[in-house]
Design a protein around this motif. Structure first.
Motif, PDB file in Angstrom:
ATOM      1  N   THR A 162      48.855 -33.705 -51.181  1.00  0.00           N
ATOM      2  CA  THR A 162      48.573 -33.973 -52.293  1.00  0.00           C
ATOM      3  C   THR A 162      48.587 -32.648 -52.963  1.00  0.00           C
ATOM      4  N   ILE A 163      47.458 -32.507 -52.093  1.00  0.00           N
ATOM      5  CA  ILE A 163      46.796 -30.748 -52.790  1.00  0.00           C
ATOM      6  C   ILE A 163      47.877 -30.203 -52.653  1.00  0.00           C
ATOM      7  N   ASP A 164      48.228 -30.443 -50.957  1.00  0.00           N
ATOM      8  CA  ASP A 164      49.537 -29.576 -50.870  1.00  0.00           C
ATOM      9  C   ASP A 164      50.912 -29.138 -51.600  1.00  0.00           C
ATOM     10  N   THR A 165      50.522 -30.304 -52.029  1.00  0.00           N
ATOM     11  CA  THR A 165      52.753 -30.231 -53.095  1.00  0.00           C
ATOM     12  C   THR A 165      52.568 -29.471 -53.938  1.00  0.00           C
ATOM     13  N   ILE A 166      50.612 -29.580 -54.966  1.00  0.00           N
ATOM     14  CA  ILE A 166      50.271 -28.969 -56.404  1.00  0.00           C
ATOM     15  C   ILE A 166      50.529 -27.831 -56.035  1.00  0.00           C
ATOM     16  N   LEU A 167      49.964 -26.831 -54.926  1.00  0.00           N
ATOM     17  CA  LEU A 167      49.160 -25.638 -54.436  1.00  0.00           C
ATOM     18  C   LEU A 167      51.566 -24.655 -54.206  1.00  0.00           C
ATOM     19  N   ASP A 168      52.176 -25.646 -53.793  1.00  0.00           N
ATOM     20  CA  ASP A 168      53.932 -25.153 -53.289  1.00  0.00           C
ATOM     21  C   ASP A 168      54.158 -25.609 -54.782  1.00  0.00           C
ATOM     22  N   GLY A 169      54.086 -26.225 -55.478  1.00  0.00           N
ATOM     23  CA  GLY A 169      54.677 -26.055 -56.848  1.00  0.00           C
ATOM     24  C   GLY A 169      54.154 -25.313 -58.458  1.00  0.00           C
ATOM     25  N   ALA A 170      52.746 -24.936 -57.509  1.00  0.00           N
ATOM     26  CA  ALA A 170      52.513 -23.697 -58.270  1.00  0.00           C
ATOM     27  C   ALA A 170      53.380 -22.341 -57.676  1.00  0.00           C
ATOM     28  N   ASP A 171      53.501 -22.177 -56.154  1.00  0.00           N
ATOM     29  CA  ASP A 171      53.839 -20.904 -56.655  1.00  0.00           C
ATOM     30  C   ASP A 171      55.366 -21.085 -56.128  1.00  0.00           C
ATOM     31  N   GLY A 172      56.363 -22.092 -56.172  1.00  0.00           N
ATOM     32  CA  GLY A 172      57.205 -22.268 -56.734  1.00  0.00           C
ATOM     33  C   GLY A 172      58.647 -22.683 -55.654  1.00  0.00           C
ATOM     34  N   LYS A 173      57.955 -23.341 -54.504  1.00  0.00           N
ATOM     35  CA  LYS A 173      58.554 -23.382 -54.020  1.00  0.00           C
ATOM     36  C   LYS A 173      58.866 -24.904 -53.616  1.00  0.00           C
ATOM     37  N   GLY A 174      60.068 -24.622 -53.111  1.00  0.00           N
ATOM     38  CA  GLY A 174      60.377 -26.283 -52.793  1.00  0.00           C
ATOM     39  C   GLY A 174      61.176 -26.915 -53.790  1.00  0.00           C
ATOM     40  N   LYS A 175      61.419 -26.579 -54.621  1.00  0.00           N
ATOM     41  CA  LYS A 175      62.456 -26.698 -55.432  1.00  0.00           C
ATOM     42  C   LYS A 175      63.751 -27.060 -55.657  1.00  0.00           C
ATOM     43  N   TYR A 176      64.010 -27.916 -55.955  1.00  0.00           N
ATOM     44  CA  TYR A 176      65.836 -28.010 -55.889  1.00  0.00           C
ATOM     45  C   TYR A 176      66.113 -28.584 -57.110  1.00  0.00           C
ATOM     46  N   GLU A 177      67.550 -27.052 -56.161  1.00  0.00           N
ATOM     47  CA  GLU A 177      68.320 -27.003 -56.770  1.00  0.00           C
ATOM     48  C   GLU A 177      69.815 -27.939 -57.242  1.00  0.00           C
ATOM     49  N   ARG A 178      70.131 -28.830 -57.981  1.00  0.00           N
ATOM     50  CA  ARG A 178      71.062 -29.727 -58.419  1.00  0.00           C
ATOM     51  C   ARG A 178      72.639 -29.224 -57.855  1.00  0.00           C
ATOM     52  N   LYS A 179      73.505 -29.937 -57.331  1.00  0.00           N
ATOM     53  CA  LYS A 179      74.976 -29.630 -57.418  1.00  0.00           C
ATOM     54  C   LYS A 179      75.224 -29.972 -58.174  1.00  0.00           C
ATOM     55  N   ASP A 180      76.797 -28.941 -58.463  1.00  0.00           N
ATOM     56  CA  ASP A 180      77.218 -29.112 -59.692  1.00  0.00           C
ATOM     57  C   ASP A 180      78.315 -31.286 -58.751  1.00  0.00           C
ATOM     58  N   GLY A 181      78.165 -31.609 -60.134  1.00  0.00           N
ATOM     59  CA  GLY A 181      78.228 -33.201 -59.651  1.00  0.00           C
ATOM     60  C   GLY A 181      77.223 -33.976 -59.963  1.00  0.00           C
ATOM     61  N   GLY A 182      76.317 -33.449 -59.234  1.00  0.00           N
ATOM     62  CA  GLY A 182      74.880 -34.251 -58.693  1.00  0.00           C
ATOM     63  C   GLY A 182      74.514 -34.792 -59.948  1.00  0.00           C
ATOM     64  N   GLY A 183      74.051 -36.720 -59.552  1.00  0.00           N
ATOM     65  CA  GLY A 183      73.600 -37.210 -60.142  1.00  0.00           C
ATOM     66  C   GLY A 183      71.730 -37.031 -60.949  1.00  0.00           C
ATOM     67  N   ARG A 184      72.191 -37.054 -61.903  1.00  0.00           N
ATOM     68  CA  ARG A 184      69.932 -37.333 -62.496  1.00  0.00           C
ATOM     69  C   ARG A 184      69.651 -37.772 -62.426  1.00  0.00           C
ATOM     70  N   PHE A 185      68.068 -37.757 -62.391  1.00  0.00           N
ATOM     71  CA  PHE A 185      66.746 -38.725 -61.286  1.00  0.00           C
ATOM     72  C   PHE A 185      67.151 -39.910 -62.330  1.00  0.00           C
ATOM     73  N   TYR A 186      67.189 -40.207 -63.801  1.00  0.00           N
ATOM     74  CA  TYR A 186      67.286 -40.965 -64.709  1.00  0.00           C
ATOM     75  C   TYR A 186      68.413 -41.216 -64.955  1.00  0.00           C
ATOM     76  N   PRO A 187      69.568 -42.268 -65.941  1.00  0.00           N
ATOM     77  CA  PRO A 187      69.690 -42.203 -66.894  1.00  0.00           C
ATOM     78  C   PRO A 187      70.243 -41.446 -68.669  1.00  0.00           C
ATOM     79  N   GLU A 188      71.180 -40.777 -68.400  1.00  0.00           N
ATOM     80  CA  GLU A 188      70.910 -39.235 -69.141  1.00  0.00           C
ATOM     81  C   GLU A 188      70.754 -40.410 -70.562  1.00  0.00           C
ATOM     82  N   GLU A 189      70.058 -41.835 -71.086  1.00  0.00           N
ATOM     83  CA  GLU A 189      69.942 -42.518 -72.656  1.00  0.00           C
ATOM     84  C   GLU A 189      68.796 -42.233 -72.442  1.00  0.00           C
TER      85      GLU A 189
END
Length: 459
Positions: free
Chosen positions: A210-237
């Protein structure tokens, strides 16, 4: 708007004769060990000892050491494991063949190797290809969104249930929402406003991953670039629900809620999107509002400002910590110290969750009070994940007469919502959870007690 349940695919019983009921991958980590501990403990307490557990990791000696330690711990609690079947399987996230062999050998695979954006995909892919149902303890929303877009449809077609967020993030939040929502349904009402208060008791700490994950996020690592047409995590509404819940005023500032002042719950940045993903499956409309907070000021009394003074100190501490994490040398120092970091958890800790749900018509209110054993980061996370794994095992067994869970990626409460009455609640209570639910409607003199094991989806 609520998506109709018929739109979702259902899981199937894992094909073939599989020697293992539940396999825990990544069991040598702190949280992974806790999942293994609870899995073996629940198997040992089964009257017929028909749950066959496997522990898996890269290094046999380390896995054996974990198993030996768990057996000693359980024996100190008076639990005999002599008749409990536990095997060791060597698998490595960098070796696809070993992961596929692991998945094909078990009905349920619990993946505990994180950070998941680094190491998690191998277990997901193996389960989809190998026909094993999947559970994990991630809190990485971006990782799961990526996995949904890459493996979600394949999993649905294969009838594989994938249940991420099965640890402290986000079982207690999702379960609390489900409890008050279903209690309101018994009064022919729908959930409109959800308030959640989290309180931790006893010494606690964070898993190294978990600490590694927090540090990775602060370092800007592991970001996910959504592909064209890729669905969002939760519904738009549900975007307004998320935006309002995580706004500065609702997230960061003190709030008087459920009888005391509360502060930010940093887990809400995970909880809220997950709740909004599961809401349509649970029949909860996009008119939902969520307030997800932490109780940090002690018992609410006049002398501490009903929790306000402690809450302000907590907020100041978080603010200073956030500034420190923004400084690269500070993150570097933390990473260096993390190499020797080890926190085994606190089995004597407790997680308290108080929930209140107000109906859309404001005429009915349901409350849920839950107590879960263990510290949040380690033992309670193991409790939740093992409970989900056991519930998923029951629901997908070949002799089950109840509806199957949902296939594809769904948080655990949503995936199991349509299965038999009291399935997940029953397993968590068997493992030590305390759950109390009440509902009151305008005109009632007293609240009505609800048996949480009798709650079930109306669909």
């Amino acid at each position: 708007m609520v998506t109709p349940p018929a739109a979702y695919a259902t899981a199937v019983t894992p094909p073939g004769n599989r020697p293992h009921s539940i396999a825990v991958f990544g069991c040598t980590g702190n949280a992974g060990r806790a999942v293994a501990y609870h899995s073996i403990k629940s198997a040992a307490k089964k009257p017929n000892n028909n749950i066959h557990v496997a522990l898996s990791g890269r290094n046999r000696a380390k896995v054996e050491k974990v198993l030996d330690g768990i057996i000693v711990e359980l024996r100190s609690e008076g639990i005999n494991t002599d008749d409990t079947k536990v095997d060791i399987i060597i698998a490595d996230a960098s070796d696809e063949e070993s992961m596929l062999r692991l998945a094909k050998s078990t009905k349920i695979l619990v993946s505990c190797a994180g950070p998941y954006m680094r190491y998690g995909e191998a277990a997901v892919k193996a389960c989809v290809e190998g026909g094993a149902h999947y559970v994990d303890i991630t809190g990485e929303v971006a990782f799961i969104e990526k996995m949904i877009n890459e493996y979600g449809r394949k999993a649905e077609d294969a009838g594989v249930a994938l249940c991420p967020f099965s640890g402290y993030d986000c079982v207690p939040a999702e379960l609390a929402m489900w409890l008050v929502s279903k209690a309101l349904e018994m009064e022919d009402a729908k959930l409109g406003d959800l308030a959640l208060n989290f309180r931790l008791q006893g010494e606690g700490g964070l898993p190294r991953g978990t600490i590694d994950t927090i540090l990775d996020g602060a370092d800007g690592k592991g970001k996910y670039e959504r592909k064209d047409g890729g669905g969002r995590f939760y519904p738009e509404e549900y975007r307004k629900t998320v935006k309002d819940a995580l706004s500065l005023s609702n997230f960061a500032l003190p709030k008087y809620q459920l009888g005391q002042f509360t502060g930010p719950n940093f887990m809400s940045v995970i909880n809220v999107p997950v709740l909004c993903r599961s809401a349509p499956i649970l029949g909860i409309s996009s008119d939902l509002s969520i307030s997800d907070k932490s109780v940090v000021g002690g018992a609410p009394i006049f002398l501490n400002g009903y929790g306000l003074f402690g809450t302000l100190t907590y907020i100041a501490t978080l603010f200073v910590g956030a500034i420190a994490l923004a400084v690269p040398p500070v993150r570097g120092t933390i990473r260096n110290r993390l190499k020797g970091y080890n926190y085994n958890g606190n089995p004597a800790g407790k997680v308290f969750v108080d929930a209140s749900g107000l109906s859309l018509n404001s005429k009915s209110t349901a409350t849920a009070k839950c107590v879960f054993p263990g510290d949040a980061g380690i033992y309670a996370t193991g409790h939740f994940a093992a409970g989900v794994a056991n519930a998923l095992l029951d629901a997908t067994s070949s002799d089950s007469n109840s509806p199957m869970p949902l296939a594809g990626f769904h948080s655990p409460v949503a995936a199991l919502d349509g299965c038999r009455q009291g399935l997940l609640v029953g397993h968590l209570k068997d493992m030590g959870a305390e759950i109390k639910v009440e509902v009151i409607t305008d005109g009632d003199v007293t609240a009505k007690m609800i048996d949480a094991t009798k709650l079930q989806s109306k669909r």
